[in-house]
Design an enzyme around this catalytic site. Structure first.
Site, PDB file in Angstrom:
ATOM      1  N   TYR A 473     -12.287 -16.391  18.481  1.00  0.00           N
ATOM      2  CA  TYR A 473     -12.695 -17.487  19.342  1.00  0.00           C
ATOM      3  C   TYR A 473     -11.560 -18.344  19.567  1.00  0.00           C
ATOM      4  O   TYR A 473     -11.539 -19.183  20.350  1.00  0.00           O
ATOM      5  CB  TYR A 473     -13.781 -18.703  18.528  1.00  0.00           C
ATOM      6  CG  TYR A 473     -15.040 -17.910  17.824  1.00  0.00           C
ATOM      7  CD1 TYR A 473     -15.408 -16.684  18.593  1.00  0.00           C
ATOM      8  CD2 TYR A 473     -15.882 -18.547  17.317  1.00  0.00           C
ATOM      9  CE1 TYR A 473     -16.648 -16.011  18.097  1.00  0.00           C
ATOM     10  CE2 TYR A 473     -16.963 -17.798  16.812  1.00  0.00           C
ATOM     11  CZ  TYR A 473     -17.350 -16.695  17.364  1.00  0.00           C
ATOM     12  OH  TYR A 473     -18.603 -16.335  17.025  1.00  0.00           O
ATOM     13  N   HIS A 518     -15.995 -11.247  14.828  1.00  0.00           N
ATOM     14  CA  HIS A 518     -16.033 -11.667  13.407  1.00  0.00           C
ATOM     15  C   HIS A 518     -15.116 -10.779  12.479  1.00  0.00           C
ATOM     16  O   HIS A 518     -14.985 -11.169  11.365  1.00  0.00           O
ATOM     17  CB  HIS A 518     -17.427 -11.426  12.760  1.00  0.00           C
ATOM     18  CG  HIS A 518     -18.517 -12.266  13.707  1.00  0.00           C
ATOM     19  ND1 HIS A 518     -19.246 -11.794  14.374  1.00  0.00           N
ATOM     20  CD2 HIS A 518     -18.574 -13.722  13.799  1.00  0.00           C
ATOM     21  CE1 HIS A 518     -20.147 -12.672  14.769  1.00  0.00           C
ATOM     22  NE2 HIS A 518     -19.619 -13.850  14.469  1.00  0.00           N
TER      23      HIS A 518
END
Length: 737
Positions: A473, A518
């Site tokens: 992110y 992730h």
């Protein structure tokens, strides 16, 4: 300095010569005030003309000008020099007008020194032509494409939050943050996200004293902004007070800017001022706008020239005669030329060392200080962390964050899900309850705004500790680190600093919940940002002192530190065998912090094997320690160096451990291309180490979900095989000495 005037110069002179008295009065303006604003506009115009002349002689190096935007002098006039300003690159008149509010300033010289890149330029020291000045409250920005808006939002938020917490700061409690940008930049996702964040805060009743000034000249380089686009987009935006003025009309600009500034100051809420402008003389000196604009368009803009409009206003109101306007115009030209002629002979930066001097100072205290006993007791109650049994990595970071919050009243923790939830992995659990919602709080879901909020709060005296939920992110917001955070010291010679800690959950090997977003192992974008500290705490015993070292470096030197936390190790307990608790560690009591201290750029060695050195970090450390144990069973003596810091690399430790065995295997869990092994091996080569070297890495691949990840990620078996392969290579004997 001689040189033919440009066409816009000729046009101004001809039109002024034809002007006659009998126009509109100076409604709302005093004679003295109007003359001061006109002088600022004249100065800005002649700075632009001088920049073109200097560039043509190879004596000037920046030619993006402010011509056509001189109406922004009215915005400066409406504000105070204690109102922080983050300006875009067409802000010459604003700069000159604000300088009038502070005695002893030399704004024409400042700007010319930036154009000529001389070392006595007062903000960047010859590193860039920026509008910045500590005494004027102008925070330097480079060629911003809206990247400064998130910081402006954060600063406005930080001023309000400092008042709430009773913290002393650089800016008065009733300050207004002004942030200017162009109509084309208003379309950038950074601008859209920042304005959304400002409204998100204001909607919740949080103070947001932010004046957004969109200087709308209708074109971005060659791309036209559709007529009415800015007003249609922002005029009726809920929660955003809208003002509009013609920046070519001085009377109107002064009136509307004053009303906008007053509204923000009294309501502590955001406002948007659309200041219509024209762009004269193209985008920059190298831009031939006749290639993409019709002559009639260029002529129409010239007819709306704000400097010409002010001259006509003054003549029409009987404040100046035509001859007096022309005398002032030529006198300003000669003043600017005279200053420019003086500056071209001044010294410029003469070495790489002088250019880089502001980047990475290192004066942190030898050992960070803990909070006073009473404050620490209040934070931890009857059970301080040093009384707990072995802690995991996540627990150690949690306790260290509490220690920093207890020791520094200006420290705050912010990010997505960090408050009530305590973070996705529980790392910030309990901190909001202990330290309150004003110091530990959730952010909007927008990484650009999360980082920008931290950067702005840092300018308001805080030590922001920002959490980015996952490494993947971070990539869409990396310019907030690269273009904003890391450059502020560089372009202000350390006069402005943004101390910042950015905690990032990252790297791979997370089980049961993964996939690319992730389990990201891409760190190349962080490694080449000058001055950025990148820490990778893998073991609980290192995590707390490393975080404290980052906090100390941020506070003492304004450093920006990224702490990359291996997700897969957050809750790991064992090292070699189930239930061995070999990955846990006790938390050091304050009187033992000196012994546990981890200075920036220092590694940690495990073992004393003499056959091979395994160099690693993060998840690779645990795998290397496990592989080293199995190598020992086969008769191979391995030692393991945990880098701990990817920037600055612990090069002295690396060389010492490389020479101790004469063989180096870099165990790099990141990708083969752009991974950490590259600078490690380069450092060895640069230092003259010529023993056998190799690297074993993960593949150049995104990380898939589930068991498929095992095919592209580095494994312990890969490490053992690579070690045996390296041991079969011939070794230079003297390296063992």
């Amino acid at each position: 300095m001689a040189g033919a005037p440009t066409a816009i110069d000729d046009y101004f002179l001809a039109e002024v010569a034809a002007a006659r008295p009998g126009g509109a009065p100076l409604t709302g303006l005093t004679r003295a005030g109007a003359l001061e604003l006109f002088d600022s506009q004249l100065g800005s115009r002649h700075l632009d003309l001088a920049a073109r002349e200097l560039g043509s002689r190879g004596q000037g190096f920046y030619s993006i000008g402010s011509s056509g935007h001189e109406g922004n002098a009215a915005v400066a006039d409406a504000l105070r020099p204690t109102d922080p300003a983050l300006l875009h690159y067409r802000s010459g008149a604003f700069y000159l007008q604000r300088a009038r509010q502070v005695p002893g300033q030399r704004p024409l010289r400042d700007v010319l020194a930036g154009i000529t890149s001389v070392v006595d330029e007062p903000i960047s020291g010859g590193r860039h032509k920026v509008f910045g000045n500590k005494a004027l409250g102008i925070i330097p920005q480079t060629s911003t494409i809206a990247s400064h808006l998130p910081r402006a939002v954060g600063l406005a938020f930080g001023i309000g939050r400092a008042v709430r917490l009773g913290l002393d700061g650089e800016w008065p409690a009733d300050s207004v943050v002004v942030c200017s940008f162009g109509d084309a930049s208003a379309n950038h996702s950074t601008a859209v996200g920042a304005i959304n964040t400002a409204l998100y805060c204001a909607y919740q009743g949080l103070p947001m004293p932010l004046l957004l000034v969109c200087e709308d000249n209708g074109i971005g380089i060659s791309v036209r902004t559709p007529p009415g686009w800015i007003s249609t987009t922002y005029r009726r935006r809920p929660g955003l007070r809208y003002f509009a003025a013609d920046g070519c009309d001085l009377v109107q600009s002064v009136d509307v800017a004053a009303r906008a500034a007053h509204w923000v100051r009294t309501h502590r809420a955001p406002a948007f001022l659309r200041l219509r402008a024209v762009r004269l003389m193209g985008h920059a000196g190298s831009d031939v706008e006749s290639a993409y604009r019709r002559g009639s368009e260029i002529a129409a803009d010239a007819a709306r020239d704000p400097v010409l409009a002010t001259a006509r206003l003054l003549i029409g109101a009987g404040v100046l005669t035509t001859e007096e306007v022309l005398r002032r115009y030529e006198a300003k030209r000669e003043q600017v030329r005279s200053l420019a002629a003086e500056l071209v002979g001044h010294p410029r930066l003469g070495s790489a060392e002088s250019v880089m001097a502001p980047l990475a100072p290192s004066r942190p205290p030898a050992v960070p200080s803990p909070a006073p006993p009473a404050a620490r007791s209040s934070a931890f109650g009857a059970r301080p962390p040093e009384t707990e049994s072995g802690l995991t990595l996540a627990q150690s970071i949690n306790r260290a964050l509490a220690d920093v919050l207890a020791a520094d009243r200006g420290a705050v923790v912010l990010g997505e899900d960090v408050a009530a939830k305590g973070g996705v992995y529980g790392v910030t659990r309990g901190l909001a309850k202990r330290f309150g919602a004003a110091r530990v709080f959730d952010s909007v879901l927008d990484e650009q705004s999360v980082l920008g909020t931290g950067l702005g709060m840092a300018l308001a005296g805080f030590l922001p500790i920002v959490e980015i939920q996952y490494l993947a992110y971070l990539h869409n917001a990396i310019d907030q680190l690269r273009g904003e955070a890391a450059t502020l010291r560089f372009f202000s010679q350390g006069q402005y600093q943004n101390p910042l800690l950015v905690r990032v959950a990252g790297l791979a090997y997370q089980k049961g919940f993964g996939g690319h977003f992730h389990n990201d192992n891409a760190v190349a974008a962080l490694r080449d940002i000058p001055g950025l500290v990148v820490a990778v705490p893998a073991r609980p015993g290192d995590a707390a002192p490393m975080l404290r070292s980052c906090a100390a470096a941020a506070r003492s030197d304004g450093r920006v530190c990224v702490i990359l936390e291996p997700i897969a190790l957050y809750h790991t307990r064992d090292l070699h065998e189930p239930d061995d608790d070999g990955w846990l560690a006790r938390y050091a009591a304050p009187d033992a912090w000196a012994e546990a201290h981890v200075p920036l750029g220092t590694g940690r060695t495990y073992g004393d094997g003499e056959d091979i050195t395994l160099v690693s970090f993060g998840n690779g450390l645990r795998m290397s320690l496990r592989a080293a144990r199995r190598l020992a069973v086969s008769g191979v003596g391995a030692r393991v160096l945990d880098l701990r810091w990817l920037a600055p690399l612990p090069v002295p430790d690396l060389l010492r451990e490389a020479r101790a065995t004469g063989r180096v295997l870099v165990v790099d869990e990141t990708r083969r291309t752009g991974g950490v092994a590259e600078p490690v091996l380069a450092a060895l080569v640069d230092a003259g180490f010529d023993g056998p070297m190799a690297r074993v890495t993960s593949a150049d691949s995104f990380i898939p979900l589930g068991p498929a990840a095992d095919h592209v990620l580095l494994s312990e078996q890969d490490i053992e095989k690579a070690a045996h392969d390296l041991l079969r290579r011939p070794q230079v004997a003297f390296l063992r000495a």
